[in-house]
Design a protein around this motif. Structure first.
Motif, PDB file in Angstrom:
ATOM      1  N   ARG A   6      -4.212  -4.980   7.016  1.00 23.23           N
ATOM      2  CA  ARG A   6      -3.209  -4.527   6.744  1.00 23.23           C
ATOM      3  C   ARG A   6      -2.294  -4.871   8.164  1.00 23.23           C
ATOM      4  N   ILE A  36       3.388  -0.526   5.115  1.00 22.29           N
ATOM      5  CA  ILE A  36       1.551  -1.322   5.011  1.00 22.29           C
ATOM      6  C   ILE A  36       1.934  -1.950   3.952  1.00 22.29           C
ATOM      7  N   VAL A  85       0.258  -0.963  -0.324  1.00 22.99           N
ATOM      8  CA  VAL A  85      -0.062  -0.070   0.230  1.00 22.99           C
ATOM      9  C   VAL A  85       1.081   1.352  -0.237  1.00 22.99           C
ATOM     10  N   GLU A 131      -1.784  -4.521   2.689  1.00 22.55           N
ATOM     11  CA  GLU A 131      -3.297  -5.472   2.407  1.00 22.55           C
ATOM     12  C   GLU A 131      -2.775  -6.595   2.089  1.00 22.55           C
TER      13      GLU A 131
END
Length: 123
Positions: free
Chosen positions: A88, A80, A58, A82
């Motif tokens: 997440r 991050i 992300v 997902e």
């Protein structure tokens, strides 16, 4: 980096090394790390939920100044990721040139040791 007692590390072992979170029966919301209460509808009835095998990038950042205990690892990539179900996680990305990263890249979770507590201490 904060160091925990061996008993506390043992209790959290399944969450840290198996990517097991929680999924709430009423709403279907899934979270990692696990939560005891769903923040959206405040239900408490949940089941353990294992994250999928791959995740999408992300966003990310290159860290040049690390916290105490991991200074020797700089620079490193923190990101991050997902999973397909919307969960997440914040994770370190390794074995990748930061200049080649792009949003949507696919990653497979792999675990590394957090730290070693002294010469003969716990990992």
């Amino acid at each position: 980096m904060s160091k925990n007692s061996p008993s506390k590390m043992w209790r959290k072992q399944i969450n840290k090394y198996s990517l097991v979170g929680s999924k709430f029966k009423k709403s279907g919301n899934a979270y990692y790390p696990p939560r005891s209460v769903d923040p959206k509808d405040f239900s408490t009835d949940s089941i353990p939920k294992t994250c999928e095998e791959e995740a999408t990038l992300v966003t990310w950042s290159l860290v040049h100044t690390a916290p105490e205990g991991i200074e020797k690892l700089t620079p490193y990539i923190i990101a991050i990721l997902e999973f397909k179900n919307g969960q997440r996680v914040t994770a370190q990305i390794v074995d990748v040139d930061p200049n080649t990263l792009s949003k949507g890249d696919i990653f497979h979770p792999t675990f590394r040791k957090y730290y070693t507590d002294g010469e003969d201490g716990i990992i």
